[in-house]
Each structure stands twice: as structure tokens, then as C-alpha cells.
Motif scaffolding. Structure first.
Motif, PDB file in Angstrom:
ATOM      1  N   VAL A 225       3.260   4.355  42.801  1.00 45.82           N
ATOM      2  CA  VAL A 225       3.625   4.661  41.417  1.00 45.82           C
ATOM      3  C   VAL A 225       3.421   3.412  40.577  1.00 45.82           C
ATOM      4  O   VAL A 225       3.978   2.346  40.884  1.00 45.82           O
ATOM      5  CB  VAL A 225       5.088   5.142  41.300  1.00 45.82           C
ATOM      6  CG1 VAL A 225       5.449   5.424  39.849  1.00 45.82           C
ATOM      7  CG2 VAL A 225       5.310   6.391  42.156  1.00 45.82           C
ATOM      8  N   GLY A 226       2.627   3.515  39.526  1.00 51.64           N
ATOM      9  CA  GLY A 226       2.400   2.382  38.643  1.00 51.64           C
ATOM     10  C   GLY A 226       3.581   2.157  37.710  1.00 51.64           C
ATOM     11  O   GLY A 226       4.194   3.114  37.230  1.00 51.64           O
ATOM     12  N   VAL A 227       3.897   0.906  37.457  1.00 50.19           N
ATOM     13  CA  VAL A 227       4.951   0.533  36.510  1.00 50.19           C
ATOM     14  C   VAL A 227       4.331  -0.436  35.511  1.00 50.19           C
ATOM     15  O   VAL A 227       3.946  -1.553  35.875  1.00 50.19           O
ATOM     16  CB  VAL A 227       6.154  -0.110  37.221  1.00 50.19           C
ATOM     17  CG1 VAL A 227       7.209  -0.522  36.189  1.00 50.19           C
ATOM     18  CG2 VAL A 227       6.754   0.837  38.248  1.00 50.19           C
ATOM     19  N   LEU A 228       4.198  -0.011  34.269  1.00 43.08           N
ATOM     20  CA  LEU A 228       3.550  -0.808  33.224  1.00 43.08           C
ATOM     21  C   LEU A 228       4.607  -1.348  32.278  1.00 43.08           C
ATOM     22  O   LEU A 228       5.281  -0.590  31.587  1.00 43.08           O
ATOM     23  CB  LEU A 228       2.545   0.054  32.465  1.00 43.08           C
ATOM     24  CG  LEU A 228       1.738  -0.627  31.360  1.00 43.08           C
ATOM     25  CD1 LEU A 228       0.891  -1.757  31.932  1.00 43.08           C
ATOM     26  CD2 LEU A 228       0.864   0.389  30.630  1.00 43.08           C
ATOM     27  N   GLY A 229       4.752  -2.665  32.240  1.00 41.15           N
ATOM     28  CA  GLY A 229       5.795  -3.313  31.441  1.00 41.15           C
ATOM     29  C   GLY A 229       6.969  -3.660  32.326  1.00 41.15           C
ATOM     30  O   GLY A 229       7.579  -2.766  32.929  1.00 41.15           O
ATOM     31  N   LEU A 230       7.302  -4.942  32.415  1.00 36.29           N
ATOM     32  CA  LEU A 230       8.317  -5.397  33.365  1.00 36.29           C
ATOM     33  C   LEU A 230       9.495  -6.063  32.670  1.00 36.29           C
ATOM     34  O   LEU A 230      10.034  -7.062  33.146  1.00 36.29           O
ATOM     35  CB  LEU A 230       7.681  -6.345  34.390  1.00 36.29           C
ATOM     36  CG  LEU A 230       6.615  -5.693  35.278  1.00 36.29           C
ATOM     37  CD1 LEU A 230       5.906  -6.750  36.121  1.00 36.29           C
ATOM     38  CD2 LEU A 230       7.230  -4.622  36.159  1.00 36.29           C
ATOM     39  N   GLY A 231       9.882  -5.498  31.531  1.00 37.02           N
ATOM     40  CA  GLY A 231      11.128  -5.915  30.902  1.00 37.02           C
ATOM     41  C   GLY A 231      12.306  -5.298  31.626  1.00 37.02           C
ATOM     42  O   GLY A 231      12.209  -4.906  32.796  1.00 37.02           O
ATOM     43  N   ARG A 232      13.433  -5.158  30.921  1.00 38.04           N
ATOM     44  CA  ARG A 232      14.641  -4.635  31.566  1.00 38.04           C
ATOM     45  C   ARG A 232      14.406  -3.262  32.177  1.00 38.04           C
ATOM     46  O   ARG A 232      14.693  -3.030  33.350  1.00 38.04           O
ATOM     47  CB  ARG A 232      15.792  -4.551  30.564  1.00 38.04           C
ATOM     48  CG  ARG A 232      17.097  -4.086  31.182  1.00 38.04           C
ATOM     49  CD  ARG A 232      18.166  -3.833  30.147  1.00 38.04           C
ATOM     50  NE  ARG A 232      17.867  -2.667  29.320  1.00 38.04           N
ATOM     51  CZ  ARG A 232      18.780  -2.027  28.586  1.00 38.04           C
ATOM     52  NH1 ARG A 232      20.018  -2.453  28.563  1.00 38.04           N
ATOM     53  NH2 ARG A 232      18.432  -0.985  27.858  1.00 38.04           N
TER      54      ARG A 232
ATOM     55  N   ALA B 203       9.544  10.956  27.865  1.00 38.35           N
ATOM     56  CA  ALA B 203      10.241  11.401  29.073  1.00 38.35           C
ATOM     57  C   ALA B 203       9.835  12.829  29.446  1.00 38.35           C
ATOM     58  O   ALA B 203       9.877  13.737  28.621  1.00 38.35           O
ATOM     59  CB  ALA B 203      11.755  11.329  28.855  1.00 38.35           C
ATOM     60  N   ARG B 204       9.452  13.014  30.711  1.00 38.24           N
ATOM     61  CA  ARG B 204       9.011  14.332  31.169  1.00 38.24           C
ATOM     62  C   ARG B 204      10.190  15.236  31.515  1.00 38.24           C
ATOM     63  O   ARG B 204      10.017  16.453  31.662  1.00 38.24           O
ATOM     64  CB  ARG B 204       8.098  14.165  32.386  1.00 38.24           C
ATOM     65  CG  ARG B 204       6.811  13.430  32.061  1.00 38.24           C
ATOM     66  CD  ARG B 204       5.995  13.166  33.309  1.00 38.24           C
ATOM     67  NE  ARG B 204       5.485  14.395  33.901  1.00 38.24           N
ATOM     68  CZ  ARG B 204       4.327  14.964  33.560  1.00 38.24           C
ATOM     69  NH1 ARG B 204       3.565  14.410  32.602  1.00 38.24           N
ATOM     70  NH2 ARG B 204       3.912  16.060  34.149  1.00 38.24           N
ATOM     71  N   ALA B 205      11.364  14.679  31.652  1.00 41.70           N
ATOM     72  CA  ALA B 205      12.582  15.470  31.878  1.00 41.70           C
ATOM     73  C   ALA B 205      13.649  14.986  30.911  1.00 41.70           C
ATOM     74  O   ALA B 205      13.909  13.784  30.821  1.00 41.70           O
ATOM     75  CB  ALA B 205      13.069  15.328  33.320  1.00 41.70           C
ATOM     76  N   LEU B 206      14.236  15.901  30.154  1.00 44.21           N
ATOM     77  CA  LEU B 206      15.313  15.597  29.210  1.00 44.21           C
ATOM     78  C   LEU B 206      16.312  16.743  29.288  1.00 44.21           C
ATOM     79  O   LEU B 206      16.152  17.764  28.630  1.00 44.21           O
ATOM     80  CB  LEU B 206      14.762  15.455  27.785  1.00 44.21           C
ATOM     81  CG  LEU B 206      14.025  14.163  27.434  1.00 44.21           C
ATOM     82  CD1 LEU B 206      13.319  14.304  26.092  1.00 44.21           C
ATOM     83  CD2 LEU B 206      14.980  12.973  27.392  1.00 44.21           C
ATOM     84  N   THR B 207      17.353  16.580  30.104  1.00 44.87           N
ATOM     85  CA  THR B 207      18.281  17.689  30.332  1.00 44.87           C
ATOM     86  C   THR B 207      19.737  17.235  30.233  1.00 44.87           C
ATOM     87  O   THR B 207      20.500  17.342  31.198  1.00 44.87           O
ATOM     88  CB  THR B 207      18.033  18.317  31.709  1.00 44.87           C
ATOM     89  OG1 THR B 207      18.085  17.282  32.720  1.00 44.87           O
ATOM     90  CG2 THR B 207      16.673  19.004  31.767  1.00 44.87           C
TER      91      THR B 207
ATOM     92  N   ILE C  19       4.590   4.819  35.112  1.00 50.80           N
ATOM     93  CA  ILE C  19       5.860   4.692  34.396  1.00 50.80           C
ATOM     94  C   ILE C  19       5.696   3.606  33.339  1.00 50.80           C
ATOM     95  O   ILE C  19       5.372   2.462  33.663  1.00 50.80           O
ATOM     96  CB  ILE C  19       7.010   4.353  35.371  1.00 50.80           C
ATOM     97  CG1 ILE C  19       7.028   5.337  36.541  1.00 50.80           C
ATOM     98  CG2 ILE C  19       8.338   4.351  34.626  1.00 50.80           C
ATOM     99  CD1 ILE C  19       7.087   6.803  36.133  1.00 50.80           C
ATOM    100  N   VAL C  20       5.925   3.976  32.091  1.00 48.34           N
ATOM    101  CA  VAL C  20       5.606   3.107  30.954  1.00 48.34           C
ATOM    102  C   VAL C  20       6.895   2.657  30.259  1.00 48.34           C
ATOM    103  O   VAL C  20       7.782   3.472  29.988  1.00 48.34           O
ATOM    104  CB  VAL C  20       4.693   3.854  29.962  1.00 48.34           C
ATOM    105  CG1 VAL C  20       4.362   2.987  28.761  1.00 48.34           C
ATOM    106  CG2 VAL C  20       3.417   4.311  30.653  1.00 48.34           C
ATOM    107  N   SER C  21       6.989   1.374  29.950  1.00 50.36           N
ATOM    108  CA  SER C  21       8.142   0.850  29.210  1.00 50.36           C
ATOM    109  C   SER C  21       8.100   1.315  27.761  1.00 50.36           C
ATOM    110  O   SER C  21       7.019   1.581  27.216  1.00 50.36           O
ATOM    111  CB  SER C  21       8.159  -0.680  29.270  1.00 50.36           C
ATOM    112  OG  SER C  21       8.420  -1.114  30.593  1.00 50.36           O
TER     113      SER C  21
ATOM    114  N   VAL D 106       2.147  10.565  33.094  1.00 42.66           N
ATOM    115  CA  VAL D 106       2.757   9.394  32.462  1.00 42.66           C
ATOM    116  C   VAL D 106       4.206   9.731  32.131  1.00 42.66           C
ATOM    117  O   VAL D 106       4.492  10.780  31.552  1.00 42.66           O
ATOM    118  CB  VAL D 106       1.992   8.991  31.185  1.00 42.66           C
ATOM    119  CG1 VAL D 106       2.654   7.797  30.517  1.00 42.66           C
ATOM    120  CG2 VAL D 106       0.535   8.665  31.532  1.00 42.66           C
ATOM    121  N   ASP D 107       5.110   8.860  32.501  1.00 43.34           N
ATOM    122  CA  ASP D 107       6.546   9.106  32.315  1.00 43.34           C
ATOM    123  C   ASP D 107       7.213   7.782  31.971  1.00 43.34           C
ATOM    124  O   ASP D 107       6.553   6.741  31.859  1.00 43.34           O
ATOM    125  CB  ASP D 107       7.127   9.712  33.600  1.00 43.34           C
ATOM    126  CG  ASP D 107       8.411  10.528  33.381  1.00 43.34           C
ATOM    127  OD1 ASP D 107       8.972  10.476  32.263  1.00 43.34           O
ATOM    128  OD2 ASP D 107       8.839  11.214  34.323  1.00 43.34           O
TER     129      ASP D 107
END
Length: 466
Positions: free
Chosen positions: A12-19, A183-187, A71-73, A97-98
Motif C-alpha cells: 500500500v502506497g503512502v504519499l505524504g509523511l506528516g502526522r 475518504a472512500r468510507a464515511l459512516t 493513501i494520500v495526506s 486512492v484513499d
């Protein structure tokens, strides 16, 4: 931590490594995924590698191939004003993209919940102004009433960094448009919409895109209860879309300044009094006028929204009133931090747009107004008619002169915070308020609105002590 489910053994890719990005990588790894991380900042990559994460440039040929998701910041654009190249490559390759919010909602519930007497609940708050105060107030009201609660999202901890909620616990989230749009899920169980005013328009391609990003919180999964501020057209439209009938109490309408009628469920504040109505009858009332942590009509709207949210969770009006009275407010948001010689000093550095500044200006009499900074799209026209309580403006920022020329009050170009505070204190008399409500972003002079507010308070305290 909330381990992310559904990616066991997958890259799984993680783009942006802030908090949020680094926390997402940890949560993915905890759930069995293999995070592949990247940030353009070498220091951020070094911090991730120090924790054992693999960093690989997703811009190189074939790097996107084989990823189960990207996964995008929040700060990274995916559509407007132009997609980030890595996001564009992922979309072209069909890679989902999530963001961390979507991961949170897909991973929160576990089999442990089957043995709970009361399943955990999620309250999610969005809107243009007041969402931080509203979210913090909801959390405070729950905690004051003895309900286990955690605060996360755009305030407090990252959503995946919280502890797994226990029996009867509540997670309160503040969500920005940057978070809700992707966000792909918002419940959530309870969704709260405070209000809408123009902001981040370049990121969303205009006001319609901005509203659409907020609306996703209510459209993607549909909360059991929706608390909607109806003082603007957007809120009234959203409430109308969600309600099946005038009596549909799944939608709770809230307002500051107008009495709400009809057979449904509503909470409103008029002349400092909060009222709750259900089926045309008043069922609760609270005098907000002497609650120091919630000054002004805009905070009364926040109080109404928080009241409605916790009422939907079963709190009694008496418990809510006790919690409101013990709420101290948030830093940099109509924060009364000093009084001297009959003058009140208020830090509202979070008033980074004209609408939030106008709300602050309506909250106090006889204002010595410190304003200015990096002007946002749309100019200052919306402040017309909102400055009636202003005695004089003291303008800061690199473009202070141009900013001052747009104001409809007597103003003085000060440029620096030190000069503005000095002049405001010199001029202020008993019964007046020295208010920092910039109506602009801080980045021309400060790293954040928090740094600007801290500088303001430090200058005031230094001069009062001297």
C-alpha cells in the motif's frame, strides 16, 4: 492505534509523511499491510526509514504497479487546481486512492464489539467555521458527563492513532474538506455541519466543489442523525435533502439568531438563550449569556450544534448545561486571555477568513481590531456592514497598506504585531476590547495561525507587565 484491515500482505502506497501519513503507515503495518512510503521532504523520509519503513519514489516508471491502494495526506491535491502527479498516475492505473479517514471508518469496528453492551459511536463534525470548537465542545460534554470519549482528526490525535474504543465509548472527529473529499468510507453515527462560507476555493474548484466535499460526510454512508446549521442557504439545502418529511427527526436543525418552528427536532439560540424543540414543543432551555467559554452568537451556534449532537447520544439537558459551564474554550478562538484597566484582550487568530472575522466582530462592544495578513480569494467585501463595533483597526502584514484601504473603518497601518499591540493598548479605554481577528491567513509573517496568536498574547502580556 486502529490497525487497518483489508490489506493483509498487500503493498500500500503512502504519499505524504506528516502526522496523518506516518500514522497511516504504522496502522497499515499493524494490520498486516506492507507500506511503501514517500515524501518530497528528505527529512520526512528519513524519519519514516528510521522506523523501518521502505521509502520508494512513486514517480519512477512502474512504481505504482502492484499497489493495492494509495493513501494520500490531506494537503496533497488530487483534482484541483491540478492533481499531484503521483495521484494522477495512480488514478490512470486504476489504483484506488484513499486517505486515513477512509481507512479509519473501514477498520474501526471489530469482533470485540459483539460483546459490548453498547457499540462505540462516532460523531463527525465538518463546516467552514466553528468546527474545531464544536468538536472540542462535544468531547468535553461527553467527558464531563462521564462518557468515555476521544477527540481526533483535524484536532487532537490522528484518527488512526487513537485507542480502540471500548463499550459505550464515543469518538469525536473534526473533519476538514480536505479530509472528507477523498475518504472512500464515511459512516459516522452522528454527522454535524456547522455552516458554509467561501474557503479553500482553489483546492475545490470553486464554492460548489467546496460544498460537495462537505456534503460527502452525509451522502456517502448516511449518519443515523444529522445536525445541520441552517443559517445559510447551503445548510438549509442540505437539511432539505436529508429529511424525508418536516417531522423527520433524523435531521436536527440548529441556528443562532432565529427561532426554528415546525414539527421536527430543532435547537436554536436567540438573545443568549438556547432552546430545544421537538414536535412543536419546547423540551429544554439553557441561558448561555454568562458562559465565558462561549462568547458571541457564533459560539452560541457552536453550543447549539454540540447540544444537539450529544442529545442524539442520550445526554440529558441538565448534564449538558453543567458541561457547557465548565468549558474553557479553545486557544486562538475568541480566547479571552487578559483584562487590565477595564480593557478585555481577545485572541481569535483562527479567524483566518472574512466570515469568521465578522462573527468575532459581532461578539464584543467597542473593538480595537488587529487584523491583516495574507488576504484570501474574494477580498474583504464580505466585511462590509460587520464593523459597526470597531472603534479603530490596526493592520498588520506585508501588504498592510493595501489591506487597510479596503476597510470601511478608521485604520492605522502598523505592519508588525508589536506595533499594532502597542498602538491598540495606548488607545484602548475602559469597556473596550482589543481583538485579534485577522480575516486573513498568517503565512506572510508566521508559520501558522497558532504562532500568530501566541505572538499577539506575548506582546500584550509583555506590555501590560511593563
Amino acid at each position: 492505534m486502529i490497525p487497518v484491515t483489508g490489506f493483509d500482505g498487500a503493498r500500500v502506497g503512502v504519499l505524504g509523511l506528516g502526522r496523518s501519513g506516518l500514522t497511516a503507515a504504522r496502522a497499515l503495518q499493524a494490520g498486516g499491510a506492507v507500506p511503501v512510503c514517500w515524501d518530497d521532504n528528505p527529512a520526512a523520509r528519513a524519519a519514516a526509514e528510521a522506523e523501518g519503513f521502505t521509502c520508494a519514489d512513486p514517480g519512477r516508471a512502474g512504481a505504482i504497479d502492484g499497489l493495492a491502494a494509495l493513501i494520500v495526506s490531506p494537503g496533497i491535491p488530487h483534482l484541483y487546481p491540478a492533481p499531484n502527479p503521483v495521484v494522477a498516475a495512480a488514478l490512470a492505473a486504476g489504483v484506488p486512492v484513499d486517505n486515513d479517514i477512509g481507512l479509519f471508518f473501514r477498520s474501526l469496528a471489530t469482533r470485540d464489539w459483539d460483546r459490548y453492551d453498547t457499540a462505540p459511536r462516532v460523531v463527525a463534525v465538518t463546516g467552514s467555521n466553528g468546527k474545531s470548537t464544536t468538536a472540542a465542545l462535544i468531547h468535553h460534554l461527553l467527558a464531563a458527563a462521564g462518557r468515555p470519549a476521544q477527540l481526533a482528526g483535524n484536532i487532537g490525535r490522528g484518527v488512526l492513532d487513537i485507542d480502540p474504543p471500548g463499550d459505550g465509548a464515543v469518538v469525536v472527529l473534526e473533519l476538514s474538506s480536505y479530509q472528507t473529499e477523498l475518504a472512500r468510507a464515511l459512516t459516522p453515527d452522528v454527522g454535524v455541519f456547522t455552516n458554509l462560507s467561501p474557503d479553500h476555493l482553489d483546492r475545490h474548484g470553486g464554492i460548489g466543489g467546496y460544498f460537495a466535499a462537505k456534503r460527502r460526510l452525509f451522502a456517502e454512508g448516511g449518519p443515523d442523525r444529522a445536525v445541520i446549521g441552517v443559517d445559510e442557504d447551503a445548510g438549509r439545502f442540505l437539511a432539505g435533502q436529508l429529511a424525508e418529511a418536516p417531522s423527520d427527526d433524523r435531521v436536527i436543525r440548529v441556528s443562532s439568531g432565529q427561532k426554528l418552528g415546525g414539527p421536527g427536532w430543532s435547537v436554536f439560540a436567540r438573545k443568549g438563550f438556547l432552546s430545544e424543540y421537538r414536535k412543536g414543543r419546547q423540551v429544554g432551555s439553557i441561558d448561555l449569556r454568562d458562559i465565558t467559554g462561549l462568547p458571541g452568537a457564533h459560539n452560541h451556534q457552536n453550543a447549539c450544534a454540540a447540544y444537539a449532537a450529544v442529545r442524539a447520544l442520550g445526554l440529558a439537558p441538565r448534564a449538558i448545561e453543567a458541561g457547557l459551564r465548565s468549558f474553557g474554550g479553545l486557544p486562538h478562538r475568541s480566547q479571552v486571555f487578559a483584562t487590565a484597566g477595564g480593557v478585555t484582550y481577545v485572541n481569535d487568530s483562527k479567524a483566518t477568513n472574512v466570515d469568521s472575522a465578522a462573527r468575532a466582530l459581532a461578539s464584543f462592544p467597542r473593538i480595537r481590531w488587529i487584523c491583516g495578513g495574507l488576504e484570501k480569494e474574494g477580498g474583504l467585501a464580505a466585511l462590509a456592514g460587520a464593523t459597526g463595533a470597531v472603534v479603530r483597526a490596526y493592520v498588520i502584514g506585508r501588504e498592510a497598506a493595501a489591506f487597510a484601504m479596503q476597510l470601511d473603518v478608521e485604520s492605522e497601518v502598523c505592519t508588525t504585531m508589536a506595533a499594532a499591540v502597542a498602538r491598540a493598548i495606548e488607545d484602548a479605554g475602559p469597556g473596550e476590547t482589543v481583538l485579534l481577528a485577522p480575516a486573513a491567513a498568517s503565512f506572510d509573517q508566521y508559520d501558522s495561525f497558532e504562532k500568530r496568536g501566541e505572538d499577539f498574547m506575548a506582546e500584550v502580556r509583555r506590555r501590560l507587565a511593563g
